[in-house]
Design a protein around this motif. Sequence first.
Motif, mmCIF file in Angstrom:
data_model
loop_
_atom_site.group_PDB
_atom_site.id
_atom_site.type_symbol
_atom_site.label_atom_id
_atom_site.label_comp_id
_atom_site.label_asym_id
_atom_site.label_seq_id
_atom_site.Cartn_x
_atom_site.Cartn_y
_atom_site.Cartn_z
ATOM 1 N N MET A 101 -81.042 -9.663 -36.768
ATOM 2 C CA MET A 101 -81.558 -8.325 -36.510
ATOM 3 C C MET A 101 -81.242 -7.398 -37.677
ATOM 4 S SD MET A 101 -80.615 -5.812 -33.301
ATOM 5 C CE MET A 101 -80.831 -7.163 -32.164
ATOM 6 N N ASP A 102 -82.207 -6.590 -38.038
ATOM 7 C CA ASP A 102 -82.047 -5.516 -39.019
ATOM 8 C C ASP A 102 -82.100 -4.235 -38.200
ATOM 9 O OD1 ASP A 102 -82.558 -3.405 -40.762
ATOM 10 O OD2 ASP A 102 -83.965 -4.533 -41.987
ATOM 11 N N CYS A 103 -80.949 -3.612 -38.017
ATOM 12 C CA CYS A 103 -80.834 -2.472 -37.111
ATOM 13 C C CYS A 103 -80.538 -1.206 -37.905
ATOM 14 C CB CYS A 103 -79.712 -2.765 -36.115
ATOM 15 S SG CYS A 103 -79.604 -1.598 -34.779
ATOM 16 N N ASP A 104 -81.386 -0.196 -37.810
ATOM 17 C CA ASP A 104 -81.141 1.030 -38.568
ATOM 18 C C ASP A 104 -80.361 2.068 -37.769
ATOM 19 O OD1 ASP A 104 -83.000 2.079 -36.838
ATOM 20 O OD2 ASP A 104 -84.393 2.740 -38.373
ATOM 21 N N ASP A 105 -79.950 1.722 -36.562
ATOM 22 C CA ASP A 105 -79.199 2.642 -35.719
ATOM 23 C C ASP A 105 -77.853 2.005 -35.385
ATOM 24 O OD1 ASP A 105 -79.497 5.119 -33.651
ATOM 25 O OD2 ASP A 105 -78.410 3.440 -32.745
ATOM 26 N N VAL A 106 -76.768 2.607 -35.850
ATOM 27 C CA VAL A 106 -75.444 2.000 -35.672
ATOM 28 C C VAL A 106 -75.040 1.957 -34.201
ATOM 29 C CG1 VAL A 106 -74.014 4.059 -36.015
ATOM 30 C CG2 VAL A 106 -73.185 1.846 -36.735
ATOM 31 N N GLU A 107 -75.508 2.890 -33.388
ATOM 32 C CA GLU A 107 -75.189 2.857 -31.955
ATOM 33 C C GLU A 107 -75.844 1.646 -31.292
ATOM 34 O OE1 GLU A 107 -72.860 4.767 -30.481
ATOM 35 O OE2 GLU A 107 -72.577 5.642 -32.470
ATOM 36 N N ALA A 108 -77.093 1.373 -31.650
ATOM 37 C CA ALA A 108 -77.777 0.191 -31.121
ATOM 38 C C ALA A 108 -77.096 -1.079 -31.625
ATOM 39 C CB ALA A 108 -79.246 0.200 -31.515
ATOM 40 N N LEU A 109 -76.668 -1.077 -32.882
ATOM 41 C CA LEU A 109 -75.967 -2.228 -33.455
ATOM 42 C C LEU A 109 -74.706 -2.527 -32.647
ATOM 43 C CD1 LEU A 109 -75.310 -3.058 -37.110
ATOM 44 C CD2 LEU A 109 -73.371 -2.729 -35.621
ATOM 45 N N LYS A 110 -73.924 -1.494 -32.336
ATOM 46 C CA LYS A 110 -72.700 -1.696 -31.557
ATOM 47 C C LYS A 110 -73.020 -2.236 -30.166
ATOM 48 C CE LYS A 110 -71.102 2.487 -32.303
ATOM 49 N NZ LYS A 110 -70.244 3.681 -32.349
ATOM 50 N N CYS A 111 -74.077 -1.737 -29.550
ATOM 51 C CA CYS A 111 -74.479 -2.235 -28.220
ATOM 52 C C CYS A 111 -74.832 -3.721 -28.279
ATOM 53 C CB CYS A 111 -75.658 -1.436 -27.670
ATOM 54 S SG CYS A 111 -75.210 0.219 -27.126
ATOM 55 N N MET A 112 -75.493 -4.123 -29.350
ATOM 56 C CA MET A 112 -75.863 -5.539 -29.492
ATOM 57 C C MET A 112 -74.618 -6.409 -29.664
ATOM 58 S SD MET A 112 -79.014 -5.411 -28.938
ATOM 59 C CE MET A 112 -79.416 -7.113 -29.197
ATOM 60 N N VAL A 113 -73.640 -5.939 -30.433
ATOM 61 C CA VAL A 113 -72.384 -6.684 -30.579
ATOM 62 C C VAL A 113 -71.656 -6.737 -29.235
ATOM 63 C CG1 VAL A 113 -70.098 -6.703 -31.678
ATOM 64 C CG2 VAL A 113 -72.133 -6.237 -33.054
ATOM 65 N N LEU A 114 -71.569 -5.601 -28.552
ATOM 66 C CA LEU A 114 -70.920 -5.557 -27.232
ATOM 67 C C LEU A 114 -71.572 -6.526 -26.245
ATOM 68 C CD1 LEU A 114 -70.376 -1.719 -26.888
ATOM 69 C CD2 LEU A 114 -68.579 -3.437 -26.709
ATOM 70 N N ALA A 115 -72.884 -6.673 -26.348
ATOM 71 C CA ALA A 115 -73.614 -7.571 -25.446
ATOM 72 C C ALA A 115 -73.478 -9.035 -25.841
ATOM 73 C CB ALA A 115 -75.089 -7.175 -25.409
#
Length: 188
Positions: free
Chosen positions: A114-128
């Motif tokens: 994934m190429d994520c330009d939103d760090v909040e979404a990135l953290k959610c993906m790691v948390l998941a």
Amino acid sequence: WKALPPGGRRGRLEIVTATSRRIQRLLSQQRLDCAFLFEGEIKGAGYKLTWQTLATSEIVLLVPNGHPMAGRTEGVELRELGSAPLIVNEPRVGYGEAVLRALHANDATPDIIMDCDDVEALKCMVLAGAGVAIVPRIVAQQELNQNRVAAVPLLPLQTVNIDFVRRPELSDARLEQQLNQLVRDFTF
């Protein structure tokens, strides 16, 4: 910003939260006067900007709790990532671009999922549990303090500057005072 004395100019503080790419574009278009950025450069800027480094943040491997690397306090070398599912943040600017260069230089070939330009979404993906990410520690400090994720140091230690960038033509003495106070208030 506080109003100036009668007859003076008024200033207004407008907070814009956006991707590094967008902030850089707004600065280069002179639509923003100043910004806080992770280390980077403003590409295509036809004018000079003043840069002031305010702090440095360690770059870490962000993993979900329970991940095999979650308890590693001694750190991890980039080549150890193997084909780990990696979520990257803005790989064409700033620290994201530096991360990809470092991976390449260390012959690391993780599976970029994934190429994520939103760090909040990135953290959610790691948390998941969708993957791991290489990020400045400061962006996940709240989640780290709450023990929601784990941060593994990278070997060798890598850091990124947190810079205050501004247009130099903002030279009004009162505005200069207010900008300096803003920097002091936001210094980490």
